[in-house]
Each structure stands twice: as structure tokens, then as C-alpha cells.
Design a protein around this motif. Structure first.
Motif, PDB file in Angstrom:
ATOM      1  N   ALA A  27      32.361  49.404 -19.071  1.00 54.23           N
ATOM      2  CA  ALA A  27      32.322  49.322 -20.645  1.00 54.23           C
ATOM      3  C   ALA A  27      32.616  47.756 -20.867  1.00 54.23           C
ATOM      4  O   ALA A  27      31.717  47.281 -21.988  1.00 54.23           O
ATOM      5  N   THR A  28      33.436  46.931 -20.367  1.00 56.90           N
ATOM      6  CA  THR A  28      33.759  45.822 -20.558  1.00 56.90           C
ATOM      7  C   THR A  28      32.785  44.645 -20.016  1.00 56.90           C
ATOM      8  O   THR A  28      32.632  43.586 -20.563  1.00 56.90           O
ATOM      9  N   GLY A  29      31.995  45.101 -19.038  1.00 53.96           N
ATOM     10  CA  GLY A  29      31.081  44.048 -18.584  1.00 53.96           C
ATOM     11  C   GLY A  29      29.657  44.261 -19.149  1.00 53.96           C
ATOM     12  O   GLY A  29      28.864  42.948 -19.163  1.00 53.96           O
ATOM     13  N   LEU A  30      29.141  45.544 -19.208  1.00 53.18           N
ATOM     14  CA  LEU A  30      27.930  45.611 -19.757  1.00 53.18           C
ATOM     15  C   LEU A  30      27.494  44.643 -20.969  1.00 53.18           C
ATOM     16  O   LEU A  30      26.383  44.282 -21.073  1.00 53.18           O
ATOM     17  N   PRO A  31      28.261  44.780 -21.845  1.00 51.60           N
ATOM     18  CA  PRO A  31      27.960  43.977 -23.237  1.00 51.60           C
ATOM     19  C   PRO A  31      27.536  42.449 -22.630  1.00 51.60           C
ATOM     20  O   PRO A  31      26.575  42.113 -23.516  1.00 51.60           O
ATOM     21  N   GLY A  35      23.813  41.369 -24.063  1.00 49.00           N
ATOM     22  CA  GLY A  35      24.181  40.849 -25.142  1.00 49.00           C
ATOM     23  C   GLY A  35      23.187  40.754 -26.253  1.00 49.00           C
ATOM     24  O   GLY A  35      23.584  40.538 -27.329  1.00 49.00           O
ATOM     25  N   THR A  36      21.894  40.675 -26.195  1.00 46.05           N
ATOM     26  CA  THR A  36      21.073  40.579 -27.101  1.00 46.05           C
ATOM     27  C   THR A  36      20.791  41.987 -27.748  1.00 46.05           C
ATOM     28  O   THR A  36      19.958  42.026 -28.965  1.00 46.05           O
ATOM     29  N   SER A  37      21.198  43.182 -27.450  1.00 46.11           N
ATOM     30  CA  SER A  37      21.092  44.210 -27.970  1.00 46.11           C
ATOM     31  C   SER A  37      22.294  44.702 -28.777  1.00 46.11           C
ATOM     32  O   SER A  37      23.295  44.213 -28.498  1.00 46.11           O
ATOM     33  N   ARG A  38      22.042  45.415 -29.994  1.00 47.94           N
ATOM     34  CA  ARG A  38      23.142  45.574 -30.730  1.00 47.94           C
ATOM     35  C   ARG A  38      24.170  46.717 -30.366  1.00 47.94           C
ATOM     36  O   ARG A  38      25.411  46.463 -30.759  1.00 47.94           O
ATOM     37  N   ILE A 263      20.498  51.511 -21.615  1.00 50.28           N
ATOM     38  CA  ILE A 263      20.432  50.557 -20.371  1.00 50.28           C
ATOM     39  C   ILE A 263      18.622  50.514 -20.243  1.00 50.28           C
ATOM     40  O   ILE A 263      17.981  49.386 -20.238  1.00 50.28           O
ATOM     41  N   ILE A 264      18.245  51.691 -20.090  1.00 52.53           N
ATOM     42  CA  ILE A 264      16.928  51.857 -19.735  1.00 52.53           C
ATOM     43  C   ILE A 264      15.971  51.317 -20.892  1.00 52.53           C
ATOM     44  O   ILE A 264      14.977  50.561 -20.706  1.00 52.53           O
ATOM     45  N   LEU A 265      16.451  51.662 -22.152  1.00 56.00           N
ATOM     46  CA  LEU A 265      15.864  51.345 -23.379  1.00 56.00           C
ATOM     47  C   LEU A 265      15.522  49.679 -23.603  1.00 56.00           C
ATOM     48  O   LEU A 265      14.831  48.998 -23.824  1.00 56.00           O
ATOM     49  N   THR A 266      16.851  49.055 -23.154  1.00 53.08           N
ATOM     50  CA  THR A 266      17.029  47.944 -23.274  1.00 53.08           C
ATOM     51  C   THR A 266      15.903  47.067 -22.387  1.00 53.08           C
ATOM     52  O   THR A 266      15.429  46.128 -22.497  1.00 53.08           O
ATOM     53  N   LEU A 267      16.029  47.433 -21.124  1.00 53.25           N
ATOM     54  CA  LEU A 267      15.422  46.991 -19.937  1.00 53.25           C
ATOM     55  C   LEU A 267      13.668  47.216 -20.257  1.00 53.25           C
ATOM     56  O   LEU A 267      13.179  46.446 -19.895  1.00 53.25           O
ATOM     57  N   VAL A 268      13.486  48.154 -20.875  1.00 55.51           N
ATOM     58  CA  VAL A 268      11.990  48.390 -21.346  1.00 55.51           C
ATOM     59  C   VAL A 268      11.384  47.391 -22.314  1.00 55.51           C
ATOM     60  O   VAL A 268      10.513  46.999 -22.273  1.00 55.51           O
ATOM     61  N   GLN A 269      12.370  47.213 -23.380  1.00 51.98           N
ATOM     62  CA  GLN A 269      12.229  46.471 -24.296  1.00 51.98           C
ATOM     63  C   GLN A 269      12.053  44.818 -23.843  1.00 51.98           C
ATOM     64  O   GLN A 269      11.734  43.914 -24.402  1.00 51.98           O
ATOM     65  N   GLY A 270      12.828  44.815 -22.735  1.00 53.45           N
ATOM     66  CA  GLY A 270      12.716  43.311 -22.196  1.00 53.45           C
ATOM     67  C   GLY A 270      14.426  42.774 -22.399  1.00 53.45           C
ATOM     68  O   GLY A 270      14.673  42.830 -23.767  1.00 53.45           O
ATOM     69  N   ARG A 271      14.790  42.447 -21.619  1.00 51.10           N
ATOM     70  CA  ARG A 271      16.308  41.875 -21.688  1.00 51.10           C
ATOM     71  C   ARG A 271      16.776  40.585 -22.360  1.00 51.10           C
ATOM     72  O   ARG A 271      17.544  40.524 -22.996  1.00 51.10           O
ATOM     73  N   GLY A 272      15.631  39.547 -22.196  1.00 51.77           N
ATOM     74  CA  GLY A 272      15.619  38.406 -22.667  1.00 51.77           C
ATOM     75  C   GLY A 272      15.641  38.270 -23.909  1.00 51.77           C
ATOM     76  O   GLY A 272      16.016  37.728 -24.860  1.00 51.77           O
TER      77      GLY A 272
ATOM     78  N   GLY B 226      26.943  31.077 -22.031  1.00 51.27           N
ATOM     79  CA  GLY B 226      26.043  31.809 -23.218  1.00 51.27           C
ATOM     80  C   GLY B 226      26.148  33.339 -23.314  1.00 51.27           C
ATOM     81  O   GLY B 226      26.033  33.433 -24.356  1.00 51.27           O
ATOM     82  N   GLN B 227      26.445  33.780 -22.345  1.00 49.78           N
ATOM     83  CA  GLN B 227      26.578  35.690 -22.447  1.00 49.78           C
ATOM     84  C   GLN B 227      27.929  35.756 -23.381  1.00 49.78           C
ATOM     85  O   GLN B 227      27.635  36.578 -24.161  1.00 49.78           O
ATOM     86  N   VAL B 228      28.889  35.072 -23.072  1.00 47.28           N
ATOM     87  CA  VAL B 228      30.169  35.183 -23.959  1.00 47.28           C
ATOM     88  C   VAL B 228      30.029  34.806 -25.479  1.00 47.28           C
ATOM     89  O   VAL B 228      30.465  35.187 -26.357  1.00 47.28           O
ATOM     90  N   THR B 229      29.589  33.514 -25.384  1.00 49.39           N
ATOM     91  CA  THR B 229      29.223  33.008 -27.071  1.00 49.39           C
ATOM     92  C   THR B 229      28.417  33.848 -27.402  1.00 49.39           C
ATOM     93  O   THR B 229      28.536  33.850 -28.921  1.00 49.39           O
ATOM     94  N   ARG B 230      27.353  34.340 -26.910  1.00 50.35           N
ATOM     95  CA  ARG B 230      26.534  35.217 -27.861  1.00 50.35           C
ATOM     96  C   ARG B 230      27.342  36.443 -28.411  1.00 50.35           C
ATOM     97  O   ARG B 230      26.640  37.013 -29.553  1.00 50.35           O
ATOM     98  N   LEU B 231      28.480  36.878 -27.758  1.00 48.70           N
ATOM     99  CA  LEU B 231      29.154  37.811 -28.321  1.00 48.70           C
ATOM    100  C   LEU B 231      30.341  37.525 -29.342  1.00 48.70           C
ATOM    101  O   LEU B 231      31.126  38.241 -29.380  1.00 48.70           O
ATOM    102  N   GLY B 232      30.288  36.075 -29.397  1.00 42.88           N
ATOM    103  CA  GLY B 232      31.098  35.612 -30.560  1.00 42.88           C
ATOM    104  C   GLY B 232      32.400  35.071 -30.104  1.00 42.88           C
ATOM    105  O   GLY B 232      33.286  34.483 -30.865  1.00 42.88           O
ATOM    106  N   PHE B 233      32.590  34.777 -28.794  1.00 40.53           N
ATOM    107  CA  PHE B 233      33.748  34.221 -28.227  1.00 40.53           C
ATOM    108  C   PHE B 233      33.541  32.921 -27.939  1.00 40.53           C
ATOM    109  O   PHE B 233      32.452  32.505 -27.082  1.00 40.53           O
TER     110      PHE B 233
END
Lengths: 272, 334
Positions: A27-31, A35-38, A263-272, B226-233
Motif C-alpha cells: 500500500a505504501t510502495g505502489l503509489p 504516481g501519475t494515476s489518481r 495496476i493493469i489499467l494503469t499499465l495498459v494506459q502507459g505508466r509514464g 521525482g516519484q515522491v515530489t510528484r506525490l507532494g512531498f
């Protein structure tokens, strides 16, 4: 019907901590990975912001490393102090053996209707795979995680590009672990038609005689032959255990399912 | 000269009396620009303390506010009936028309310094950057806020920063014709200027860098900072922390904060115990770029292969098991 012990209390508790710390780490690592996904930003927010999520990540990592060390100690004690060579070979060992390959091939044949189901014993080949996957994961993710946690310490020993590798494999290997646990492990243990919606054995530590005989006939036959059944016979679980385990497992399995879909949806849409 | 001043005063007084004679509250006729120029058109007309009240009407007419009436800005004079008016007038409220800019300015460090910190003389209000009667639009090459003139306008107060900026790559590349290279307001914004150590400012400036340096932004986002700044830290490195703010140089330049000789020092700003090894870490590594880092490229390929193999094999395993398991279940029910 008789009930038999499969996992002792220590192993159930260890698995409990393994599970909780794994969920915490996921839960804490996946974000960070997504990070580009809401949903990732929302998850980081739910966990109290990414700074606090980072602390939870390190706390969970510490718990998981302790679980790993306790397990290793227990195995080594069994091997070295109790002189139990069964740790290394035979039906009670987690070491992959020729019969595992034979049973895997046999299992595929059964899937396709080309043969009878192999007579599985105490540990099946897919259970051994799950077990060693955790070892591999602890080595790769755990070590790279420590590198990233204490970069200046490890930089006295290794070159800077190592940290680039560490960051990459930490994320990719974690993605592998999370998706594997939330799909394959959950299917093999809970979701497959024989077990659906869940197998409470890891919470209760208990198997019914019926389960032991049908699913692990090799173990059952050996125990019946050497009179070991009586030694592992136990009474039923306290009445609250199975319902609680069902609610907990249902929550975790559903959450895992949602995460995998995202995760799959995000990967399909492109992660970058 | 005295005669001219007298004439002007007489005109003002006459106008004042004229207005009073009509004496209908809603129908006070505000002074026209020419009425004002009767006094202010005289370059020699002075206040009591000897400073000039003169205003070149050609300059005003050429300004972006040329079509406006004096009283559109100096509103308190629109209803005043006694002329010459008192020396002290109400402050011109630009935000009456420019409400967006006014609101942004209100939240800015400039406004804070002026209104709250008491730096009344030092901190700028609208006119200090835009001018007063000579105000020009930003598209006008003579405007103080014309893009090319911005560094000089800000540098009028921020002289030290201007000196740094002039040496940096952004200013030198502007000098050879790259108008896209940033001036002050590109990073700091024009009106909503914040302290650069605030989260909002750090995130805003970083996003700005990415509008031109898209490739660097992409690779920054792939690594931890860049990963953590993107999330606001933002208590980790953003662009300016490593590359500098005003005196940015290419990394081949020995003056650059990320040059081979300065890199460790730069890392140590945050990682106090960083050594040479540590500074070899590539904060803009790209796993798809074999030339930049072959080790990372091949590790990435290996990981892709590993993931595909594991999920491929177990995907098949699971699908076959599910199909067989459902058949078994169906049979058991019959």
C-alpha cells in the motif's frame, strides 16, 4: 470427523505478520510506482501523505525482515540443534525434489484430462514455489530496499550506479510480488473451485480428515501407516476463528483484486 | 511662470465653483483629463515641497491606459469639488479592473512584505514593476514588463540575483536569441511570487523546468526524488536543489553544481555523508537508454523477462486449473 494440525501457532503468527507487513509495504510502495494515476495519489493521501507512508513502509519492512530472521532461526534450529535432516530432503522438506517436477507435469496432464490427479504430499510444488518466491523477494527487494534506505552507508562499499539498479529492481520485483500474491497465490489457496471462497487453514492451522485424505493423500497414507495421525489430531478451532478469518480474508482478497485491476489499467494506459 | 500657475489655479477654482453651482448630488461633473492637465501639464508646477507635479500628456496618451480618464484611476477626484485638490490622494487601486492579478499579488511575498512586514519602501506594488502614467502592455518592447526587460525590472531591487542570473545558461542563451529560455517570471510567476522554500513554490518551479526540459523531467519522475515530489512531498531534491537557481551552468562547465568536481558537495547538501561513489548515482537514469547506462538497460530487460515468464507460466497454470476445477465441481454436483 477428526481434525488435524497442519500449521503450528508460531507459523500462523509468523504468516500473520508476513501478511500484514506485505500489505503495508504494498500500500505504501505502489503509489511511488504509479504516481501519475489518481488512485496512487489517493492511496498515498489515505495513508496520511507520502511522508507518513514512507515511515509505514520502513516500519513494515522492519517487521518483515524480523519475520524472515525468526523463520530462518527456526529452520536452522530444527536442522542443527534437533538434527532433523528432514528439513533438507523428504516429504517434510521445502527443498524442490524430483517428485515435484513429476507432480507438476502430472498436474498439467490432469488439467487437460490426460491423467489422474497426482497424489500430493505435505508440500506441493506450487506451495514450494510460493515459499521460495518469498526468499527470492526478501533477497532482492529486501537488500535493494536497505540500499535505498541507507544509501550513504552502502556507498562506502559499492558504486553509485548500483543504486540505480537497486531502485529499478526494487520496484519491478515488488510489482512481481504484489501481482503474484494478489492473483496466483490467492487463486491457488482461496479462489480455486475446490476452495472458493477461502481456505482458512493458515488462520486455524487445522485440516479436516476429509481435506487431508483428498488433497494430500501421500501425507495421509504415510501418517496412517506410521501411526502419526493421532499425534496431530486436535479439537476444532474456537468458534470465532473461522468467521473472523473469512471476513479478514474476504477484505484482503477483494482489496488485492481491486489493486491488480488498477495496476493493469494503469499499465495498459502507459505508466509514464 | 507665476502668471501661468495663477491662471491654472484660477481655472481649477472656477471649475470647482462651477461644479458647486450646479449643486445636484448625482450630477457632479468629474474633471476631464484636460482639466487636470491645466495644472499637471505644466512641467514647472510643483508641490509645496518642491517636487514636480508635471506630467507629459504625450507619454500618458501613448501608454496602454491612454484612452482612460484620469479619474478612472484617481477615483477620489471624480467627486471632489474643491480644486486644487489636497496633495495626499487615495491610493490607486489597480485591482478594481485587474482583479485576477490583484488577488494573486495579494497572496504574494511582495504584498506580504509591504502590507505585513512593513517594508513599505522596499517591496514593490503594481506601479513599481509596471510604471505609472507611462504604463505599457507586456507585448510592447518598451514596457518594463516586456519579456526581455523583466530581468532588469526585477533586478532593479534584486541586484545580486540579477548578477548571478546574467552569468547563468538561461541568460546567456537568451542573449544569443533563445527567447524561450526563462526570465524571472517563468519560474517565480509574475504576481503570485512566493518564498522559494514553500512547498507550492518548490513544486511550481519544478513543474516549470519540465515545460522545456521534458526529457529530464521524465527521467526525474522515474527515480526516487521525482516519484515522491510528484506525490507532494518536497523535502527531497527538486531541480534547483541540484542544478542551482539563478546561476545554472551545463554540467560540463566547472562552475556547475552538477559538474564532476562539484557533484559530491551538491549531494552533501542533503546527504551529509555522501562520498564519491554516492555521487555517481544517476538521478536521471533511463532504463530504456542503453548508451546512458548499459547495466540498467540489461537489468530492466531481465526484469521484464522475469515478470513475463512468471506471469505467463502461472497464467496458463491458473487458467487450466480453473477450467478443470469448474468441471470437477460440476461433476460433483451431478
Amino acid at each position: 470427523m477428526a481434525t488435524y494440525r497442519r500449521f503450528d501457532a508460531a507459523n500462523r503468527v509468523l504468516h500473520g505478520f508476513l501478511m500484514l507487513s506485505f500489505l503495508g509495504l504494498s500500500a505504501t510502495g505502489l503509489p511511488l510506482l504509479f504516481g501519475t494515476s489518481r488512485w496512487a495519489a489517493a492511496l498515498a493521501g489515505l495513508l496520511g501523505g507520502i511522508e507518513f507512508a514512507g515511515r509505514l513502509h520502513r516500519l513494515s519492512a522492519t517487521v518483515l525482515m524480523l519475520v524472515f530472521l525468526v523463520h530462518l532461526t527456526r529452520v536452522l534450529k530444527q536442522l542443527l540443534l534437533d538434527r532433523d535432516l528432514g528439513v533438507l530432503w523428504g516429504p517434510y522438506s521445502m527443498i524442490p525434489q524430483p517428485r515435484d517436477v513429476v507432480q507438476m507435469v502430472g498436474h498439467f496432464k490432469w488439467f487437460l484430462g490426460l491423467g489422474d490427479r497426482p497424489r500430493f504430499g505435505r508440500y506441493t510444488y506450487w506451495e514450494k514455489f510460493d515459499y521460495w518466491a518469498v526468499f527470492w523477494g526478501m533477497g532482492i527487494i529486501g537488500f535493494s530496499g536497505l540500499l535505498l534506505w541507507f544509501p550513504t552507508v552502502f556507498a562506502t562499499l559499492m558504486p553509485g550506479w548500483f543504486f540505480n539498479i537497486a531502485l529499478l529492481v526494487h520496484g519491478e520485483e515488488a510489482l512481481l510480488a504484489v501481482v503474484f500474491i494478489f492473483t496466483v497465490h490467492f487463486f491457488n489457496t482461496h479462489m480455486r473451485p475446490e476452495k472458493f471462497p477461502m481456505d482458512p487453514v493458515i488462520f486455524t492451522g487445522r485440516l479436516t480428515e476429509h481435506e487431508l485424505r483428498d488433497e494430500r493423500p501421500d501425507e495421509y497414507d504415510q501418517l496412517a501407516a506410521n501411526g502419526g495421525l493421532a499425534a496431530i489430531e486436535v479439537g476444532p478451532s474456537p468458534s470465532w476463528v473461522v468467521p473472523s478469518a473469512r471476513i479478514f480474508a474476504a477484505a484482503v482478497v477483494s482489496a488485492g483484486f481491486v489493486v491488480v485491476i488498477l495496476i493493469i489499467l494503469t499499465l495498459v494506459q502507459g505508466r509514464g | 511662470m507665476a502668471r501661468r500657475l495663477g491662471l491654472a489655479l484660477a481655472t481649477c477654482l472656477f471649475l470647482g465653483f462651477g461644479a458647486a453651482a450646479e449643486a445636484q448630488p448625482q450630477a457632479v461633473k468629474p474633471p476631464a483629463n484636460d482639466d487636470c492637465l491645466a495644472c499637471h501639464g505644466d512641467p514647472d508646477a510643483k508641490r509645496e515641497n518642491g517636487t514636480s507635479i508635471g506630467l507629459d500628456d504625450k507619454v500618458f496618451a501613448a501608454s496602454t491606459h491612454g484612452p482612460l480618464a484620469c479619474v478612472d484611476c484617481h477615483k477620489d477626484l471624480a467627486t471632489l469639488q474643491e480644486f486644487p485638490h489636497p496633495e495626499k490622494l487615495a491610493k490607486v487601486a489597480c485591482a478594481t479592473c485587474h482583479d485576477d492579478e490583484g488577488a494573486k499579488y495579494h497572496d504574494s511575498i511582495h504584498s506580504w512584505a509591504k502590507e505585513k512586514a512593513g517594508l513599505t519602501a522596499a517591496a514593490p506594488a503594481c506601479a513599481d514593476c509596471h510604471g505609472k502614467h507611462d504604463i505599457r502592455g507586456r507585448d510592447d518592447a518598451t514596457a518594463r514588463v516586456f519579456r526581455a526587460n523583466i530581468p532588469a525590472t526585477c533586478g532593479a531591487c534584486h541586484t545580486g540575483v540579477l548578477d548571478q542570473y546574467k552569468t547563468g545558461i538561461h541568460a546567456t542563451t537568451r542573449a544569443v536569441g533563445n527567447d524561450k529560455a526563462p526570465v524571472c517570471i517563468d519560474c517565480h510567476t509574475a504576481h503570485d511570487i512566493r518564498r522559494t522554500d514553500t512547498d507550492a513554490s518548490r513544486l511550481g518551479v519544478t513543474a516549470q523546468c519540465g515545460t522545456c526540459h521534458a526529457e529530464s523531467m521524465r527521467t526525474y519522475r522515474d527515480t526516487f526524488h521525482g516519484q515522491v515530489t510528484r506525490l507532494g512531498f518536497v523535502q527531497v531534491a527538486t531541480c534547483a536543489d541540484c542544478h542551482g537557481a539563478h546561476d545554472i551552468f551545463p554540467k560540463a562547465d566547472a562552475r556547475s553544481m552538477v559538474s564532476a568536481s562539484n557533484r559530491v558537495t551538491t549531494c552533501r547538501k542533503c546527504h551529509a555523508d555522501a562520498n564519491d561513489n554516492f555521487a555517481q548515482y544517476d538521478p536521471h537514469a533511463d532504463r530504456h537508454d542503453k548508451a546512458r547506462s548499459a547495466s540498467l538497460y540489461y537489468t530492466g530487460k531481465f526484469m521484464d523477462g522475469l515478470l513475463m515468464t512468471v506471469f505467463g507460466l502461472f497464467g496458463i497454470h491458473t487458467a487450466l486449473w480453473l477450467a478443470r476445477g469448474l468441471r470437477e465441481r460440476g461433476r460433483a454436483k451431478k
